[in-house]
Design a protein around this motif. Structure first.
Motif, PDB file in Angstrom:
ATOM      1  N   LEU A  92       0.873  -1.129  -0.024  1.00 25.77           N
ATOM      2  CA  LEU A  92      -0.071  -0.160   0.048  1.00 25.77           C
ATOM      3  C   LEU A  92       0.866   1.327   0.076  1.00 25.77           C
ATOM      4  O   LEU A  92       0.681   2.171  -0.714  1.00 25.77           O
ATOM      5  N   GLY A  93       2.016   1.334   0.765  1.00 25.30           N
ATOM      6  CA  GLY A  93       3.180   2.360   1.027  1.00 25.30           C
ATOM      7  C   GLY A  93       3.503   2.516  -0.429  1.00 25.30           C
ATOM      8  O   GLY A  93       3.696   3.924  -0.930  1.00 25.30           O
ATOM      9  N   ASP A  94       3.680   1.364  -1.097  1.00 24.91           N
ATOM     10  CA  ASP A  94       4.538   1.472  -2.436  1.00 24.91           C
ATOM     11  C   ASP A  94       3.512   2.215  -3.747  1.00 24.91           C
ATOM     12  O   ASP A  94       3.783   3.288  -4.298  1.00 24.91           O
ATOM     13  N   ALA A  95       1.988   1.956  -3.301  1.00 29.15           N
ATOM     14  CA  ALA A  95       1.066   2.414  -4.359  1.00 29.15           C
ATOM     15  C   ALA A  95       0.943   3.928  -4.065  1.00 29.15           C
ATOM     16  O   ALA A  95       0.718   4.673  -4.971  1.00 29.15           O
ATOM     17  N   LEU A  96       0.891   4.296  -2.684  1.00 34.88           N
ATOM     18  CA  LEU A  96       0.883   5.762  -2.293  1.00 34.88           C
ATOM     19  C   LEU A  96       2.035   6.654  -2.906  1.00 34.88           C
ATOM     20  O   LEU A  96       2.048   7.608  -3.014  1.00 34.88           O
ATOM     21  N   GLY A  97       3.378   5.875  -2.717  1.00 30.98           N
ATOM     22  CA  GLY A  97       4.415   6.388  -3.262  1.00 30.98           C
ATOM     23  C   GLY A  97       4.344   6.758  -4.698  1.00 30.98           C
ATOM     24  O   GLY A  97       4.823   7.718  -5.218  1.00 30.98           O
ATOM     25  N   SER A  98       3.968   5.757  -5.539  1.00 30.26           N
ATOM     26  CA  SER A  98       3.813   5.798  -6.823  1.00 30.26           C
ATOM     27  C   SER A  98       2.851   7.111  -7.115  1.00 30.26           C
ATOM     28  O   SER A  98       3.139   7.838  -8.281  1.00 30.26           O
ATOM     29  N   VAL A  99       1.880   7.153  -6.455  1.00 30.97           N
ATOM     30  CA  VAL A  99       0.963   8.397  -6.613  1.00 30.97           C
ATOM     31  C   VAL A  99       1.697   9.692  -6.438  1.00 30.97           C
ATOM     32  O   VAL A  99       1.491  10.675  -7.161  1.00 30.97           O
ATOM     33  N   ALA A 100       2.636   9.644  -5.387  1.00 31.72           N
ATOM     34  CA  ALA A 100       3.206  10.945  -5.252  1.00 31.72           C
ATOM     35  C   ALA A 100       4.240  11.300  -6.270  1.00 31.72           C
ATOM     36  O   ALA A 100       4.489  12.304  -6.435  1.00 31.72           O
ATOM     37  N   VAL A 101       4.974  10.164  -6.671  1.00 28.96           N
ATOM     38  CA  VAL A 101       5.785  10.543  -7.807  1.00 28.96           C
ATOM     39  C   VAL A 101       4.927  10.839  -9.117  1.00 28.96           C
ATOM     40  O   VAL A 101       5.525  11.900  -9.817  1.00 28.96           O
ATOM     41  N   ILE A 102       4.045  10.402  -9.437  1.00 31.64           N
ATOM     42  CA  ILE A 102       3.060  10.881 -10.443  1.00 31.64           C
ATOM     43  C   ILE A 102       2.617  12.252 -10.226  1.00 31.64           C
ATOM     44  O   ILE A 102       2.720  13.220 -11.426  1.00 31.64           O
ATOM     45  N   ALA A 103       2.289  12.489  -9.249  1.00 28.99           N
ATOM     46  CA  ALA A 103       1.923  14.357  -8.892  1.00 28.99           C
ATOM     47  C   ALA A 103       2.979  15.170  -9.102  1.00 28.99           C
ATOM     48  O   ALA A 103       2.795  16.223  -9.475  1.00 28.99           O
ATOM     49  N   ALA A 104       4.150  14.642  -8.636  1.00 22.81           N
ATOM     50  CA  ALA A 104       5.249  15.415  -8.941  1.00 22.81           C
ATOM     51  C   ALA A 104       5.796  15.635 -10.347  1.00 22.81           C
ATOM     52  O   ALA A 104       6.333  16.846 -10.795  1.00 22.81           O
ATOM     53  N   ALA A 105       5.703  14.470 -11.154  1.00 20.20           N
ATOM     54  CA  ALA A 105       5.915  14.644 -12.374  1.00 20.20           C
ATOM     55  C   ALA A 105       5.257  15.335 -13.160  1.00 20.20           C
ATOM     56  O   ALA A 105       5.514  16.077 -14.136  1.00 20.20           O
ATOM     57  N   ALA A 106       3.886  15.452 -12.825  1.00 18.52           N
ATOM     58  CA  ALA A 106       2.910  16.198 -13.404  1.00 18.52           C
ATOM     59  C   ALA A 106       3.198  17.711 -13.072  1.00 18.52           C
ATOM     60  O   ALA A 106       3.168  18.611 -13.990  1.00 18.52           O
ATOM     61  N   VAL A 107       3.333  17.929 -11.923  1.00 25.60           N
ATOM     62  CA  VAL A 107       3.766  19.307 -11.556  1.00 25.60           C
ATOM     63  C   VAL A 107       4.957  19.936 -12.153  1.00 25.60           C
ATOM     64  O   VAL A 107       5.022  20.942 -12.737  1.00 25.60           O
ATOM     65  N   ILE A 108       6.190  19.099 -12.313  1.00 27.99           N
ATOM     66  CA  ILE A 108       7.248  19.533 -13.093  1.00 27.99           C
ATOM     67  C   ILE A 108       6.979  19.834 -14.534  1.00 27.99           C
ATOM     68  O   ILE A 108       7.563  20.695 -15.199  1.00 27.99           O
ATOM     69  N   LEU A 109       6.229  18.981 -15.050  1.00 27.89           N
ATOM     70  CA  LEU A 109       5.798  19.026 -16.585  1.00 27.89           C
ATOM     71  C   LEU A 109       4.894  20.315 -16.895  1.00 27.89           C
ATOM     72  O   LEU A 109       5.358  20.820 -18.066  1.00 27.89           O
ATOM     73  N   LEU A 110       4.025  20.456 -15.879  1.00 21.27           N
ATOM     74  CA  LEU A 110       3.008  21.674 -16.027  1.00 21.27           C
ATOM     75  C   LEU A 110       3.930  23.023 -15.606  1.00 21.27           C
ATOM     76  O   LEU A 110       3.525  24.121 -16.170  1.00 21.27           O
ATOM     77  N   THR A 111       4.801  23.144 -14.720  1.00 18.61           N
ATOM     78  CA  THR A 111       5.254  24.461 -14.179  1.00 18.61           C
ATOM     79  C   THR A 111       6.739  24.515 -14.244  1.00 18.61           C
ATOM     80  O   THR A 111       7.240  25.592 -13.988  1.00 18.61           O
ATOM     81  N   GLY A 112       7.290  23.483 -14.555  1.00 11.69           N
ATOM     82  CA  GLY A 112       8.969  23.355 -14.344  1.00 11.69           C
ATOM     83  C   GLY A 112       9.580  23.478 -12.903  1.00 11.69           C
ATOM     84  O   GLY A 112      10.800  23.542 -12.885  1.00 11.69           O
ATOM     85  N   PHE A 113       8.611  23.283 -11.928  1.00 13.70           N
ATOM     86  CA  PHE A 113       9.117  23.469 -10.685  1.00 13.70           C
ATOM     87  C   PHE A 113       9.923  22.129 -10.383  1.00 13.70           C
ATOM     88  O   PHE A 113       9.064  21.131  -9.825  1.00 13.70           O
ATOM     89  N   ALA A 114      11.153  21.792 -10.537  1.00 12.71           N
ATOM     90  CA  ALA A 114      11.786  20.831 -10.338  1.00 12.71           C
ATOM     91  C   ALA A 114      12.151  20.232  -8.745  1.00 12.71           C
ATOM     92  O   ALA A 114      11.969  19.029  -8.402  1.00 12.71           O
ATOM     93  N   GLN A 115      11.772  21.211  -7.906  1.00 10.79           N
ATOM     94  CA  GLN A 115      12.014  20.912  -6.379  1.00 10.79           C
ATOM     95  C   GLN A 115      10.556  20.141  -5.896  1.00 10.79           C
ATOM     96  O   GLN A 115      10.722  19.315  -4.803  1.00 10.79           O
TER      97      GLN A 115
END
Length: 303
Positions: free
Chosen positions: A157-180
């Motif tokens: 379950l933690g792995d699944a939630l971690g994957s969601v967090a990574v997906i969200a971060a990738a989406a933010v970087i793609l849309l805004t360029g905010f690498a942090q």
């Protein structure tokens, strides 16, 4: 009961074996993906997944050991091996959480920006999420009946939630360029790992300290026993668990003289053990039947 337990253990081993295959495959994909994209969040999730893979292997070994029969030295068998497996899993989770926090903070306070390739990061995380969902569906039916299987389920379950967090971060970087966002996602993953580790370790401590199971009301058990015909008093009550779902009970029961004089001890013991099995899911119970005059000679360190 023995056949049912053996069948459950075999089923759990099959579930764990398949889950191990899924997690191992995704781990390889995430490590390669982290190397290619420069994503700390993806690397953190891979580290989390590596700990989960180790935890699942430990859980599988524990189910095999726990299925061994009782001996003169191990009178309750080896079921508690599942608890030790859960203990190791919890400690692994704590170690991974600390490592992820250190890595994320180092990147956030560092002066040199890190380039992250968001699109490959997104694709790899999505693959991980699909695989983790499959693992969750596989382990969920067994998670309620075993602390060991619950530990394995929580890790996936933690792995699944971690994957969601990574997906969200990738989406933010793609849309805004905010690498942090990548490092922030790593902290989110660590924040999700911590509470799961605490809950798992708390349950392990309860079992190893032989505390009454959290879902067991000792006062209610005593009330039920006192309502049994022929019972006068109940004292020295002890309830603990060998592992999740394997509760053990013992008590001294003061009975009316007629019970012992008429040879009704066996019938009363059947009634008492049946009460515990039916109402409180206790399959292993031990009662010491006592006449009132014997009970009067005892000290009562336990109620």
């Amino acid at each position: 009961m023995g056949h049912d337990h053996a069948h459950t253990s075999q089923t759990n081993r099959v579930r764990l074996t398949v889950a191990i295959g899924i997690v191992a495959a995704v781990l390889v994909v995430e490590v390669i993906g982290a190397a290619l994209t420069g994503s700390l969040a993806l690397l953190a999730d891979a580290g989390h997944m590596f700990s989960d893979l180790a935890g699942l292997v430990i859980a599988l070994v524990a189910t095999v050991v726990a299925a061994r029969p009782a001996t003169d030295r191990q009178t309750f068998g080896y079921q508690r091996a599942e608890v030790f497996g859960a203990l190791i899993n919890g400690l692994i989770l704590v170690t991974v959480a600390i490592s992820v926090v250190v890595g994320a903070v180092t990147r956030l306070v560092g002066s040199s920006p890190v380039e992250v390739q968001a699109m490959p990061m997104l694709i790899v995380a999505a693959i991980g999420l699909v695989a983790n969902i499959a693992g969750l569906l596989l382990l969920r039916p067994a998670a309620k009946g075993s602390i060991n299987m619950r530990g394995a389920y929580l890790e996936v379950l933690g792995d699944a939630l971690g994957s969601v967090a990574v997906i969200a971060a990738a989406a933010v970087i793609l849309l805004t360029g905010f690498a942090q966002a990548d490092a922030i996602a790593s902290l989110v993953i660590a924040a999700m790992i911590g509470p799961r580790a605490f809950v798992l370790l708390r349950d392990v401590v309860r079992v190893l300290s032989e505390s009454a199971p959290i879902d067991t009301d000792v006062t209610e058990i005593r009330r039920h026993l006192l309502e049994t015909p022929g019972v006068v008093a109940v004292h020295d009550v002890h309830v603990w668990a060998i592992t999740s779902g394997a509760h053990v009970f013992s008590a001294h029961v003061v009975v009316e003289p007629v019970v012992l004089q008429s040879g009704g001890s066996g019938e009363l013991l059947d009634a008492l053990s049946g009460c515990l099995a039916e109402h409180f899911d206790v399959d292993h119970s031990t009662f010491q039947l006592e006449p009132a005059e014997h009970a009067a000679h005892e000290d009562y360190p336990h109620l």
